[in-house]
Design a protein around this motif. Structure first.
Motif, PDB file in Angstrom:
ATOM      1  N   MET A 194      46.076  23.565  30.350  1.00 29.87           N
ATOM      2  CA  MET A 194      46.640  22.634  31.356  1.00 29.87           C
ATOM      3  C   MET A 194      45.594  21.538  31.989  1.00 29.87           C
ATOM      4  N   TRP A 195      45.749  20.467  31.575  1.00 28.16           N
ATOM      5  CA  TRP A 195      44.708  19.516  32.034  1.00 28.16           C
ATOM      6  C   TRP A 195      45.013  18.953  33.254  1.00 28.16           C
ATOM      7  N   THR A 196      44.096  18.098  33.760  1.00 24.60           N
ATOM      8  CA  THR A 196      44.194  17.098  34.887  1.00 24.60           C
ATOM      9  C   THR A 196      43.524  15.980  34.785  1.00 24.60           C
ATOM     10  N   ASP A 197      43.721  15.008  35.519  1.00 26.14           N
ATOM     11  CA  ASP A 197      43.154  13.717  35.563  1.00 26.14           C
ATOM     12  C   ASP A 197      41.797  13.688  36.327  1.00 26.14           C
ATOM     13  N   GLY A 198      40.992  12.779  36.161  1.00 26.32           N
ATOM     14  CA  GLY A 198      39.600  12.745  36.901  1.00 26.32           C
ATOM     15  C   GLY A 198      38.370  13.197  35.889  1.00 26.32           C
ATOM     16  N   ALA A 199      37.457  12.714  36.350  1.00 28.46           N
ATOM     17  CA  ALA A 199      35.951  12.952  35.606  1.00 28.46           C
ATOM     18  C   ALA A 199      35.708  14.517  35.749  1.00 28.46           C
ATOM     19  N   ALA A 298      52.199  40.629  40.526  1.00 24.86           N
ATOM     20  CA  ALA A 298      51.934  39.784  41.591  1.00 24.86           C
ATOM     21  C   ALA A 298      50.582  39.516  41.832  1.00 24.86           C
ATOM     22  N   VAL A 299      49.861  40.401  41.869  1.00 20.97           N
ATOM     23  CA  VAL A 299      48.069  40.063  42.387  1.00 20.97           C
ATOM     24  C   VAL A 299      47.666  39.136  41.339  1.00 20.97           C
ATOM     25  N   ASN A 300      47.898  39.259  40.061  1.00 19.07           N
ATOM     26  CA  ASN A 300      47.419  38.531  39.035  1.00 19.07           C
ATOM     27  C   ASN A 300      47.944  37.001  39.130  1.00 19.07           C
ATOM     28  N   ARG A 301      49.271  36.882  39.527  1.00 12.68           N
ATOM     29  CA  ARG A 301      49.716  35.317  39.963  1.00 12.68           C
ATOM     30  C   ARG A 301      49.110  34.943  41.128  1.00 12.68           C
ATOM     31  N   ALA A 302      48.696  35.604  41.916  1.00  8.03           N
ATOM     32  CA  ALA A 302      47.959  35.026  43.168  1.00  8.03           C
ATOM     33  C   ALA A 302      46.808  34.528  42.607  1.00  8.03           C
ATOM     34  N   ARG A 303      46.125  35.418  42.106  1.00  5.35           N
ATOM     35  CA  ARG A 303      44.536  35.009  41.436  1.00  5.35           C
ATOM     36  C   ARG A 303      44.840  33.585  40.673  1.00  5.35           C
ATOM     37  N   LEU A 304      45.698  33.602  39.663  1.00  7.79           N
ATOM     38  CA  LEU A 304      45.619  32.821  38.462  1.00  7.79           C
ATOM     39  C   LEU A 304      46.019  31.348  39.128  1.00  7.79           C
ATOM     40  N   GLU A 305      47.077  31.269  40.112  1.00 10.19           N
ATOM     41  CA  GLU A 305      47.625  30.048  40.867  1.00 10.19           C
ATOM     42  C   GLU A 305      46.378  29.564  41.485  1.00 10.19           C
ATOM     43  N   ALA A 306      45.487  30.318  42.407  1.00 16.22           N
ATOM     44  CA  ALA A 306      44.248  29.936  42.910  1.00 16.22           C
ATOM     45  C   ALA A 306      43.379  29.460  41.926  1.00 16.22           C
ATOM     46  N   ALA A 307      43.120  29.943  40.995  1.00 14.32           N
ATOM     47  CA  ALA A 307      42.071  29.787  40.100  1.00 14.32           C
ATOM     48  C   ALA A 307      42.448  28.341  39.256  1.00 14.32           C
ATOM     49  N   ARG A 308      43.763  28.090  39.033  1.00 15.63           N
ATOM     50  CA  ARG A 308      44.322  26.841  38.361  1.00 15.63           C
ATOM     51  C   ARG A 308      44.008  25.706  39.218  1.00 15.63           C
ATOM     52  N   ALA A 309      44.343  25.883  40.803  1.00 18.61           N
ATOM     53  CA  ALA A 309      43.900  25.010  41.776  1.00 18.61           C
ATOM     54  C   ALA A 309      42.508  24.472  41.751  1.00 18.61           C
ATOM     55  N   GLU A 310      41.830  25.594  41.658  1.00 17.97           N
ATOM     56  CA  GLU A 310      40.186  25.508  41.692  1.00 17.97           C
ATOM     57  C   GLU A 310      39.759  24.716  40.551  1.00 17.97           C
ATOM     58  N   ALA A 311      40.178  25.036  39.383  1.00 16.01           N
ATOM     59  CA  ALA A 311      39.998  24.273  37.998  1.00 16.01           C
ATOM     60  C   ALA A 311      40.222  22.821  38.220  1.00 16.01           C
ATOM     61  N   HIS A 312      41.521  22.382  38.635  1.00 16.22           N
ATOM     62  CA  HIS A 312      41.944  21.095  38.648  1.00 16.22           C
ATOM     63  C   HIS A 312      41.095  20.204  39.951  1.00 16.22           C
ATOM     64  N   GLY A 315      38.157  18.732  38.361  1.00 15.23           N
ATOM     65  CA  GLY A 315      38.564  17.993  37.200  1.00 15.23           C
ATOM     66  C   GLY A 315      38.503  18.715  35.752  1.00 15.23           C
ATOM     67  N   TRP A 316      38.611  20.096  35.867  1.00 16.69           N
ATOM     68  CA  TRP A 316      38.645  21.150  34.532  1.00 16.69           C
ATOM     69  C   TRP A 316      40.219  21.135  34.318  1.00 16.69           C
ATOM     70  N   GLY A 317      40.116  21.737  33.036  1.00 19.38           N
ATOM     71  CA  GLY A 317      41.433  22.165  32.614  1.00 19.38           C
ATOM     72  C   GLY A 317      41.629  23.645  32.850  1.00 19.38           C
ATOM     73  N   TRP A 318      42.677  23.873  32.596  1.00 17.03           N
ATOM     74  CA  TRP A 318      42.829  25.515  32.952  1.00 17.03           C
ATOM     75  C   TRP A 318      43.656  26.288  31.800  1.00 17.03           C
ATOM     76  N   LEU A 319      43.231  27.565  31.680  1.00 19.25           N
ATOM     77  CA  LEU A 319      43.591  28.326  30.493  1.00 19.25           C
ATOM     78  C   LEU A 319      43.513  29.746  30.832  1.00 19.25           C
ATOM     79  N   VAL A 320      44.791  30.657  30.528  1.00 14.06           N
ATOM     80  CA  VAL A 320      44.594  32.141  30.626  1.00 14.06           C
ATOM     81  C   VAL A 320      44.713  32.604  29.182  1.00 14.06           C
ATOM     82  N   PHE A 321      43.901  33.381  28.999  1.00  9.67           N
ATOM     83  CA  PHE A 321      43.849  33.998  27.417  1.00  9.67           C
ATOM     84  C   PHE A 321      44.289  35.438  27.808  1.00  9.67           C
ATOM     85  N   THR A 322      45.548  35.669  27.154  1.00  4.13           N
ATOM     86  CA  THR A 322      46.213  36.818  27.071  1.00  4.13           C
ATOM     87  C   THR A 322      46.099  37.911  26.084  1.00  4.13           C
TER      88      THR A 322
END
Length: 393
Positions: A194-199, A298-312, A315-322
């Motif tokens: 999941m990519w985002t805009d910006g350098a 639930a605990v992973n959803r909370a972590r992953l959503e926060a990590a995605r926001a941090e990545a974006h 200016g970084w993309g976000w990926l979960v390896f399952t």
């Protein structure tokens, strides 16, 4: 690395979804009831057992990290865990509650060592629980009715197999390495990002230092792109790191690149996602590793959503390896039979569902753990583990 490094654990599994079943969820639920029963008298035992065994869906914690949490030494926390696990077993044996029959069915007393070790190793890989594999194996076997020395022996074999492939991973940069990952394996994974805009900001040059970074339960391998030895917790993490190190699309990467703060039910916490990578096209990507069967917890959803926001925000993309061909985007559009979906949606409209009622709800359907995870992500349901509780939020 040798070609047997992860293959021994995977034992033929090409995709984690092949190893998922509700039997594992039943065992987790039974263990959670046992732990809750003991925690009523000994609250610290409850937290220690839950964190060490990874019952909530998180990866088990190292003894070093647990020692830091409880403000005791690593050796002392091992003693506390051993005592707590022993008391749990004695309590169950004395009361028969909760019924441990699911363990007896999964690990028959008359099964040979080889079959038991294979089953336990597969569960370790699918559950991403390498750090506590020996503790989990011993506890499961004892609950199944195996004698103390037999359980210790088989659990020891599990530990030896995991420790063996971890050490074989420590190849030297001056020696040639046989590549067993085909070219192009990273491309399908990158398509789920999941990519985002910006350098994009620059990657950190070194990993975050954690209290348990040097814990001896971790595996080690030399990675060519960082030009140094890196550590990993599980075979699933090692698999991702090798994909990045051998992938033509990756310029560099660093493990444990940032600290991410998150909140679950008003309780603040933090953690380090697995790795950040710089691609050859200039983009950067934050990647975390969560086993397919746990990505809906639930605990992973909370972590992953926060990590995605941090990545974006960087200016970084976000990926979960399952560990599967199915990533988060695939699960969101994964097809579930309409009848099964409607049964759960209608029941959840009335309130939360516990494990026993959940089993009744899906009786007569072919619902599997992948379909449940897909529904949780699609409808943003809350899936708590230890104990199981499904809620429509």
């Amino acid at each position: 690395m040798t070609t047997n490094r992860i293959e021994e654990l995977r034992a033929g599994l090409d995709d984690l979804r092949e190893g998922l079943s509700f039997t594992s969820e039943q065992m987790t639920e039974t263990l959670a009831l046992m732990v809750a029963d003991q925690a009523a008298d000994r609250p610290r035992d409850g937290e220690l057992l839950t964190r060490r065994l990874g019952l909530q869906g998180l990866r088990p914690e190292t003894l070093t990290l647990l020692g830091a949490r409880f403000e005791v030494s690593r050796d002392r926390v091992r003693q506390l865990y051993t005592r707590a696990a022993g008391q749990l077993l004695r309590r169950v044996q004395a009361t028969g509650y909760p019924d441990p029959a699911v363990f007896a069915e999964r690990y028959p007393v008359d099964a040979g060592d080889r079959a038991l070790v294979r089953t336990l190793l597969l569960e370790t890989y699918v559950g991403d629980t390498d750090i506590a594999a020996q503790d989990l194996a011993y506890l499961k076997l004892r609950l199944a009715g195996h004698a103390l020395m037999d359980a210790k022996r088989v659990a020891g074999f599990v530990y030896q197999r995991i420790a063996g492939w971890q050490q074989r991973g420590r190849w030297h940069p001056d020696r040639p390495r046989a590549t067993d990952i085909p070219a192009g394996q990273l491309l399908p994974l990158l398509r789920r990002a999941m990519w985002t805009d910006g350098a994009p900001q620059q990657l950190p040059t070194t990993p975050i230092a954690t209290v348990d970074a040097g814990d001896d339960a971790r595996g080690h391998m030399f990675a060519e792109k960082p030009g140094r030895e890196i550590t990993f917790d599980t075979a699933l993490q090692a698999r991702l790191l090798r994909l990045l190190d051998e992938g033509e699309q990756v310029e560099s990467f660093v493990e444990r690149p940032v600290v991410v703060d998150f909140d679950l039910d008003g309780e603040p916490d933090s953690y380090c996602p697995a790795v950040a990578a710089r691609l050859t096209d200039g983009r950067a990507l934050l990647i975390d590793v969560v086993a397919l069967g746990h990505v809906g917890a639930a605990v992973n959803r909370a972590r992953l959503e926060a990590a995605r926001a941090e990545a974006h925000s960087r200016g970084w993309g976000w990926l979960v390896f399952t560990g599967s061909h199915l990533g988060e985007p695939d699960l969101l559009r994964y097809r579930v039979p309409a009848r099964t979906e409607n049964i759960l949606r209608n029941r959840l409209a009335e309130g939360p569902i516990g494990w026993t009622e959940f089993q009744r709800c899906i009786s007569g359907t072919d619902l599997d753990p992948v379909e449940l995870t897909a529904l949780v992500l699609r409808h943003r349901w809350r899936w708590d583990r230890a104990p199981f509780r499904l809620t429509a939020e």
